[in-house]
Design a protein around this motif. Sequence first.
Motif, PDB file in Angstrom:
ATOM      1  N   GLU A 101     -44.292  36.474  29.828  1.00 44.43           N
ATOM      2  CA  GLU A 101     -44.950  35.558  28.878  1.00 44.43           C
ATOM      3  C   GLU A 101     -45.247  34.191  29.470  1.00 44.43           C
ATOM      4  OE1 GLU A 101     -43.535  35.387  24.926  1.00 44.43           O
ATOM      5  OE2 GLU A 101     -43.299  37.551  24.761  1.00 44.43           O
ATOM      6  N   ARG A 132     -52.805  34.937  27.797  1.00 42.76           N
ATOM      7  CA  ARG A 132     -51.440  34.656  27.345  1.00 42.76           C
ATOM      8  C   ARG A 132     -51.223  35.090  25.901  1.00 42.76           C
ATOM      9  NH1 ARG A 132     -51.292  28.915  27.321  1.00 42.76           N
ATOM     10  NH2 ARG A 132     -52.479  29.408  25.450  1.00 42.76           N
ATOM     11  N   ASP A 187     -44.622  40.950  21.235  1.00 40.56           N
ATOM     12  CA  ASP A 187     -44.115  40.828  19.867  1.00 40.56           C
ATOM     13  C   ASP A 187     -44.175  42.168  19.140  1.00 40.56           C
ATOM     14  OD1 ASP A 187     -43.667  38.201  20.328  1.00 40.56           O
ATOM     15  OD2 ASP A 187     -45.367  37.445  19.159  1.00 40.56           O
ATOM     16  N   LYS A 247     -48.465  37.901  24.734  1.00 40.93           N
ATOM     17  CA  LYS A 247     -47.407  37.582  23.775  1.00 40.93           C
ATOM     18  C   LYS A 247     -47.487  38.516  22.553  1.00 40.93           C
ATOM     19  CE  LYS A 247     -45.047  33.889  21.341  1.00 40.93           C
ATOM     20  NZ  LYS A 247     -44.905  34.753  20.172  1.00 40.93           N
TER      21      LYS A 247
END
Lengths: 470, 470
Positions: free
Chosen positions: A285, A269, A277, A273
């Motif tokens: 996500e 995870r 980003d 993410k």
Amino acid sequence: MIMSRIEAPRDEDSAAGTLVGRLLGVLPPDSVLTDPDVTASYAHDMASFCPAGTPAAVVLPRTVEEVQHVLRTATDLRVPVVPQGARTGLSGAANATDGCVVLSLTRMDRILEIDPVDRIAVVEPGVVNAVLSRAVEEHGLSYPPDPSSWETCTIGGNIGTASGGLCCVKYGVTAEYVLGLDVVLADGRLMTTGRRTAKGVAGYDLTRLFVGSEGSLGVVVRAVLALRPKPPAQLVLAAEFASAADACDAVCRVMEEGHVPSLLELMDRTTVKAVNDLARMGLPETTEALLLAAFDTADPAADLAAVGALCEAAGATQVVPAEDAAESHLLLQARRLSLTALEAVKGTTMIDDVCVPRSRLGEMLEGIERIAGKYRLTIGVCAHAGDGNTHPTVCFDAQDPDESRRARESFDEIMALGLELGGTITGEHGVGVLKKEWLAREIGPVGLEMQRAVKKTFDPLGILNPGKVF
Amino acid sequence: MIMSRIEAPRDEDSAAGTLVGRLLGVLPPDSVLTDPDVTASYAHDMASFCPAGTPAAVVLPRTVEEVQHVLRTATDLRVPVVPQGARTGLSGAANATDGCVVLSLTRMDRILEIDPVDRIAVVEPGVVNAVLSRAVEEHGLSYPPDPSSWETCTIGGNIGTASGGLCCVKYGVTAEYVLGLDVVLADGRLMTTGRRTAKGVAGYDLTRLFVGSEGSLGVVVRAVLALRPKPPAQLVLAAEFASAADACDAVCRVMEEGHVPSLLELMDRTTVKAVNDLARMGLPETTEALLLAAFDTADPAADLAAVGALCEAAGATQVVPAEDAAESHLLLQARRLSLTALEAVKGTTMIDDVCVPRSRLGEMLEGIERIAGKYRLTIGVCAHAGDGNTHPTVCFDAQDPDESRRARESFDEIMALGLELGGTITGEHGVGVLKKEWLAREIGPVGLEMQRAVKKTFDPLGILNPGKVF
């Protein structure tokens, strides 16, 4: 002859003066760099927390004879030599030591031969991995090893560190593609190892001894590489899981059922993410673990369907096969961005490289999460899951001494966990400076003693990349 | 403790007495053979023209500790140790030297572990290749290396000689399946090398150094082997050619076009006739060269059709795909009978093992025919053609001194030709005693010096299989 061309050394720096003078006896001026601002840029590779010294000179030879001259000179003067490729390594193996000659092989970058019948390429060490890969593709061939840095890293560096990549679950690591080598020994002698034939067992396998030896036994100046037929384009599937344990269970099922994916990668995870980003990739996500599987077989869609079903049986919350090559490419791009993306989280990372038996992968990921909690750190994990090769990546602020200390401690604890699970401290990045204190813990005192004895056999004066590996 | 159990040595044979007494201090009586009639049967492997000495004793340990005791004793007493598997080798590497301890690993024959998720097997060295192959098949797995002697040869012997087989053109040689080893060193210490993970680069690759070292660096007592998923049954095609040159051209076309056959074998006219004479296989005797190609892919018939077309383009006079698995099996049986059949021609054979780049295979076969004519000898050739690995087999009457001399000379001339063509003196049988004078010609003086230095590093007293390799 050579002696007459040496300039008188400056008083304050006579050792370095003698060294540079001797080097310039054979190498042209543009191949011997001594400007401290320039040489400093050759001082280290991409690893964090690895000390790097100040080189006396950086040499950029173009020929085997020039490399031999550098080694002869270094032997005569007892000067350490640090061989370098593109310095994309992650263990500090290419870091300079004080007063050393950095021996950059990047200018020896010719592809000497590509033979589609014998399925070999003969190359100089400075050839960039991607350049070779593209060149052999034009002949309908493939050079499989594909480290993340493949657009910039060199074949010589790949050989020195025994690099892996995404392809290894099907195609193995660099070592399996090195058939023969020309090596300049510490004293400047040239040795040829191995063969250019498909098979060969004449004497000890010194070729493989040099692969992964991090420039500590000799300097590779030419390599005969095995090639494969170019496979069909691979098709990728993404599977989301509600837990890392489920994703690892899927990996085990896929391998147990006898599938041979061309890659089988995991992003946790944190990594997903970070990639979103950095690059707005639109990865899901909500997932705890994203598994990417690919096949480059005759019917990849059928293989992906079978693997998709196994993922669902292991609890995947969503299974999405790529529609086409473009979508497949995007998914792989996301995976390849992982380490860069994690670096952006806190500014600095320590990238670990622990490989465990794939049956223990679930325990490894669980343990890493525990360690992240214990040290109050963000540790993102991407993994060559099919190989059990994890890259737990500790994200930290290097300006924060306490966080830096915790980062270092968590990094070590991850290695300890890997060993407990029957794994190795390094699946593909090497020992270098970063892990040399850990080598003994993995291979034991007898192994260490024999490794040191091998080092001494090839480098009795200890001038080749000293302070690395051991 | 041990000393008190030694019997007093007999006067006339005190050295041997001390040795046997020391061995019996730890090994049970049925594990230490000294009856000269019995020990003589352990004196040599299957190579011709290789001297073999008289062992002082044959030991058959059952445990790692017993092997360690043998090596410690041998070190203390400076007695040579000759490690042995099933003695099916073809280079004299397992031949006894006078006064040695023959260390037969055949009783250490347990399969310790088979893991379908990690795709590994952990075995003792005395496990027979076929026993392991069948055991892993029950788990849906395959251990590819398949030397001709696979029904009797041991994994330890395969590791010692780095054996090949028919499968190598697709699956590679033994070396590629050895992940880690437990090795007893010359002084009795136990060393673990490598890993049980898919990847691992912690320190120098000592595992590969031991593979093919013919028992001259240490004694393998345990191996972690990589397995693959069991492939579909292979389907075989036979193609007849009016000349060996055409058959070799077909081999090059097949490989150049990117095909990945599971075997690609060649039998010349002499070999075909010998096999028919021995076993009435009904092979076509009008052919100058018979090529066997096989695929174990998802659609082997389609692959064979493509290869058949390439054979025809290269001038095949007839192309016959096997109808089914039974016919495929028969064709392979014919191929596997080749060496036995050639032995029946004149009573004795010298089996060479020269591997050339496959692009030079035609020149190699042409040269062998020229050499056979020059020395007035029958030389049958079977070859792992896809690898360029030829087994020119000199047939001669060992009772005829002149013919024996000519056999030996032709054998050497074949090796010289192989080197001229960029090949190696041994593709898969090893150096042993048979080819040790040729090793220097292949690897050169620097290579030889470093190989000797490696030997000395691991075996400073020179007790491990002395007189082999160098």
